[in-house]
Design a protein around this motif. Structure first.
Motif, PDB file in Angstrom:
ATOM      1  N   LEU A  30      12.699  16.502  24.185  1.00 29.78           N
ATOM      2  CA  LEU A  30      11.305  16.852  23.214  1.00 29.78           C
ATOM      3  C   LEU A  30      10.234  17.022  24.063  1.00 29.78           C
ATOM      4  O   LEU A  30       9.221  18.041  23.912  1.00 29.78           O
ATOM      5  CB  LEU A  30      11.162  15.793  22.194  1.00 29.78           C
ATOM      6  N   THR A  31      10.340  16.320  25.114  1.00 33.78           N
ATOM      7  CA  THR A  31       8.962  16.562  26.221  1.00 33.78           C
ATOM      8  C   THR A  31       9.505  17.458  27.148  1.00 33.78           C
ATOM      9  O   THR A  31      10.508  17.679  27.840  1.00 33.78           O
ATOM     10  CB  THR A  31       9.078  14.891  27.003  1.00 33.78           C
ATOM     11  N   VAL A  32       8.486  18.452  27.264  1.00 32.13           N
ATOM     12  CA  VAL A  32       8.491  19.730  28.145  1.00 32.13           C
ATOM     13  C   VAL A  32       7.107  19.981  28.839  1.00 32.13           C
ATOM     14  O   VAL A  32       6.075  19.957  28.307  1.00 32.13           O
ATOM     15  CB  VAL A  32       8.841  20.901  27.265  1.00 32.13           C
ATOM     16  N   ASP A  40       6.740  21.754  24.158  1.00 31.76           N
ATOM     17  CA  ASP A  40       6.880  20.262  23.865  1.00 31.76           C
ATOM     18  C   ASP A  40       6.716  19.884  22.515  1.00 31.76           C
ATOM     19  O   ASP A  40       5.821  20.494  21.792  1.00 31.76           O
ATOM     20  CB  ASP A  40       5.666  19.521  24.548  1.00 31.76           C
ATOM     21  N   SER A  41       7.525  19.260  21.884  1.00 32.83           N
ATOM     22  CA  SER A  41       7.387  18.752  20.590  1.00 32.83           C
ATOM     23  C   SER A  41       7.815  17.251  20.412  1.00 32.83           C
ATOM     24  O   SER A  41       8.423  16.872  19.359  1.00 32.83           O
ATOM     25  CB  SER A  41       8.690  19.454  19.637  1.00 32.83           C
ATOM     26  N   SER A  42       7.312  16.716  21.285  1.00 29.58           N
ATOM     27  CA  SER A  42       7.194  15.087  21.355  1.00 29.58           C
ATOM     28  C   SER A  42       6.216  14.497  20.606  1.00 29.58           C
ATOM     29  O   SER A  42       5.920  13.032  20.533  1.00 29.58           O
ATOM     30  CB  SER A  42       7.509  14.733  22.735  1.00 29.58           C
ATOM     31  N   SER A  90      -5.305  25.577  11.907  1.00 25.77           N
ATOM     32  CA  SER A  90      -4.142  25.340  11.725  1.00 25.77           C
ATOM     33  C   SER A  90      -3.918  23.923  11.462  1.00 25.77           C
ATOM     34  O   SER A  90      -4.941  22.928  11.668  1.00 25.77           O
ATOM     35  CB  SER A  90      -3.398  25.470  13.100  1.00 25.77           C
ATOM     36  N   ARG A  91      -2.889  23.642  10.618  1.00 24.44           N
ATOM     37  CA  ARG A  91      -2.461  22.383  10.386  1.00 24.44           C
ATOM     38  C   ARG A  91      -2.011  21.722  11.853  1.00 24.44           C
ATOM     39  O   ARG A  91      -2.007  22.314  12.835  1.00 24.44           O
ATOM     40  CB  ARG A  91      -1.363  22.236   9.445  1.00 24.44           C
ATOM     41  N   ALA A  92      -1.641  20.460  11.949  1.00 22.33           N
ATOM     42  CA  ALA A  92      -1.366  19.679  13.109  1.00 22.33           C
ATOM     43  C   ALA A  92       0.023  20.212  13.600  1.00 22.33           C
ATOM     44  O   ALA A  92       0.888  20.382  12.711  1.00 22.33           O
ATOM     45  CB  ALA A  92      -1.389  17.999  13.070  1.00 22.33           C
ATOM     46  N   TYR A  93       0.026  20.760  14.795  1.00 25.29           N
ATOM     47  CA  TYR A  93       1.630  21.034  15.344  1.00 25.29           C
ATOM     48  C   TYR A  93       1.734  20.436  16.706  1.00 25.29           C
ATOM     49  O   TYR A  93       0.795  19.975  17.297  1.00 25.29           O
ATOM     50  CB  TYR A  93       1.518  22.641  15.735  1.00 25.29           C
ATOM     51  N   GLU A  94       2.964  20.023  16.938  1.00 25.35           N
ATOM     52  CA  GLU A  94       3.172  19.158  18.149  1.00 25.35           C
ATOM     53  C   GLU A  94       2.762  19.795  19.606  1.00 25.35           C
ATOM     54  O   GLU A  94       2.510  19.111  20.398  1.00 25.35           O
ATOM     55  CB  GLU A  94       4.790  19.022  18.203  1.00 25.35           C
ATOM     56  N   ARG A  95       2.849  21.194  19.649  1.00 33.06           N
ATOM     57  CA  ARG A  95       2.595  21.943  20.737  1.00 33.06           C
ATOM     58  C   ARG A  95       1.059  21.746  20.990  1.00 33.06           C
ATOM     59  O   ARG A  95       0.499  21.928  22.121  1.00 33.06           O
ATOM     60  CB  ARG A  95       3.083  23.059  20.760  1.00 33.06           C
TER      61      ARG A  95
END
Length: 528
Positions: free
Chosen positions: A58-60, A138-140, A164-169
């Motif tokens: 998930l972590t990039v 990243d999607s962590s 935008s709504r909350a996005y992981e990136r």
């Protein structure tokens, strides 16, 4: 015929896998281009595709010093080729969106005092509190996204403020994770940059402001007021506003290039640094979108770029401040089911042949006799749904269509979806609207005909191989005259025009007005 020019403008693109540069002259002719590929030319950083994917999958991240060293390499290549840096009047650039760089306390002074005797990566090697920057892949940060939306009163409320709504990136959620998991390094951080403003800082020899357009991709900026949203900052990390600095217009002249580049490479001390922006906003500039235009990239996933005046943020898609007009906005919508779905239907209904696929489109009428198909083979982004849904002209659900009808139902459905979701964000088709098509499917004229008919606008094809890079070279030129009121379209009027591919079929407008309403109802009924 345009006269040769001895002045030029540079556009850099710090993308995921490489650093690219394009130089254009006053006539907007490309006079130089170069690139550094991270994996192959900087193997010591051991990246794959320019990134490190961590064990949790998930972590990039990407090493910050790799980006710095890439700039050393590309400027060295340009110098070795005989490039005349003294002819550069202005430069700008773009960076992969959402990535963040954490400058350690004391780094500003190091930037200001850079010695031309040493390469950048040696001078700056101790400047980063976080040595591996989180990037857009990243999607962590799901936990941080949920917290931010709750703090602001929900996904739609956050979108209303930040686009935008909350996005992981998105950067705000990445900063929140660093504050939670690594508070010591967060406290050591003097300035947080986006990849774009980090790159601009390297050229400026000082911290560069985040621009409005790339700043819109952080879940932190109030896109209507064009300032940091205090409720968002407070929900993310303490003291964040001071670490971000004040955002500036994307057309702002940040200052002159650092004396480091004057002495080491021969830049003119008068060369201006124009605010850097994100790669998607940079591409909008490279494609030279104007009000009412829509650009559609038809690739593995399909991406829609819009120029809009009155945005209506939703929980799907993104609204950013426009990179070439501070009074306007741009929207970005991603559709995951793109070319793979088109290829599946081609295999099943056209014998694997694009020629047969085109014949099927030609053999079926505009509007497909009211038959509608929605094909989400994999989990779609816009909307978040999966499955295949078909209805006939009476809105009765059916299990399948004849092959020719299936082909048209797919293409019409994909383009109706793009128009429906664009209009939800505030997009309006104008009399002068152009549809700019790029990507693999843009070479198929029969697919483009359906696109023209659904949007009731002419479709042009464009080459976007270096659109972000080229767009930033254009932005560098525009930045020098923007303060005098010269609009972007006027500044880049000499750039190559897109090629007209198709115009709408007479009478198609009325057919698709009815079909658009039905498509929207079916999408909601089937999946929402």
């Amino acid at each position: 015929m345009a006269l040769p020019s001895d002045r030029c403008y540079l556009g850099f693109d710090f993308s995921t896998q490489q650093l690219k540069v394009v130089a254009v002259d006053d006539n907007l002719t490309i006079v130089h281009q170069s690139a550094v590929h991270f994996d192959t030319e900087l193997p010591e950083y051991r990246t794959q595709g320019g990134v490190h994917v961590h064990s949790d999958r998930l972590t990039v991240t990407s090493p910050v010093l790799m980006w710095v060293k890439a700039l050393d390499l590309i400027l060295g290549k340009m110098k070795a080729s005989g490039f005349d840096f003294s002819s550069v009047k202005a430069l700008s650039g773009s960076g992969q969106q959402h990535g963040s760089v954490y400058w350690k306390e004391g780094s500003r002074q190091i930037l200001r005092d850079m010695s031309p005797d040493k390469p950048l990566h040696e001078l700056l090697e101790s400047c980063f509190a976080v040595t591996d920057s989180p990037v857009w892949m990243d999607s962590s940060t799901t936990e941080q996204c949920q917290h931010l939306e709750q703090a602001l009163g929900g996904a739609q409320q956050l979108a209303d403020i930040t686009g935008s709504r909350a996005y992981e990136r998105f950067t705000g959620n990445q900063i929140a994770k660093i504050w939670k998991t690594d508070p010591g390094h967060y406290k050591q951080t003097e300035r947080i940059s986006l990849v774009s403003s980090f790159a601009a800082s390297l050229f400026l020899g000082d911290y560069a402001a985040i621009d409005y357009s790339d700043g819109s991709g952080m879940n932190l900026m109030d896109i209507s007021k064009k300032e940091w949203a205090q409720h968002c900052l407070g929900a993310v990390a303490p003291g964040l506003g001071g670490k971000l600095g004040t955002p500036l217009p994307s057309v702002a002249v940040l200052g002159s290039v650092s004396s480091y580049y004057v002495q080491r490479y021969g830049f003119s001390p008068d060369c201006k640094v124009i605010a850097f922006t994100g790669d998607n906003p940079g591409s909008l500039a490279g494609m030279r979108l104007q009000e009412g235009d829509i650009a559609i990239s038809l690739g593995t996933s399909d991406t829609v770029f819009l120029w809009i005046q009155d945005p209506r943020p939703t929980v799907e898609g993104h609204i950013f401040c426009n990179p070439v007009d501070s009074q306007a906005y741009m929207a970005l919508i991603c559709f995951k089911n793109g070319s793979f779905t088109r290829e599946r239907i081609r295999e099943e209904c056209a014998g694997g042949s694009w020629e047969e696929f085109s014949k099927a489109l030609k053999a079926t009428p505009v509007g497909n006799n009211g038959n509608i198909g929605i094909y989400f083979d994999v989990m779609e982004i816009t909307p978040a749904a999966v499955g295949v849904h078909r209805v006939n002209g009476e809105n009765d659900k059916v299990a399948g269509f004849p092959e020719e009808v299936e082909v048209r139902a797919l293409i019409e459905g994909q383009f109706l979806a793009k128009r429906a979701h664009a209009e939800k964000l505030g997009y309006k088709i104008l009399q002068e609207t152009r549809v700019l098509a790029t990507g693999g499917a843009s070479s198929n004229k029969d697919i483009l005909q359906v696109l023209a008919d659904v949007f009731n606008a002419p479709v042009y094809t464009i080459d976007t191989a270096n659109s972000a890079c080229l767009g930033c070279a254009y932005r560098a030129l525009h930045g020098l005259v923007a303060e005098m009121g010269v609009c972007f379209a006027e500044a880049v009027r000499m750039a190559p025009e897109p090629k007209l591919a198709v115009t709408p079929t007479p009478g198609a407008e009325k057919v698709y007005e009815r079909l658009l309403k039905r498509y929207t109802e079916q999408e909601q009924r089937a999946f929402l």
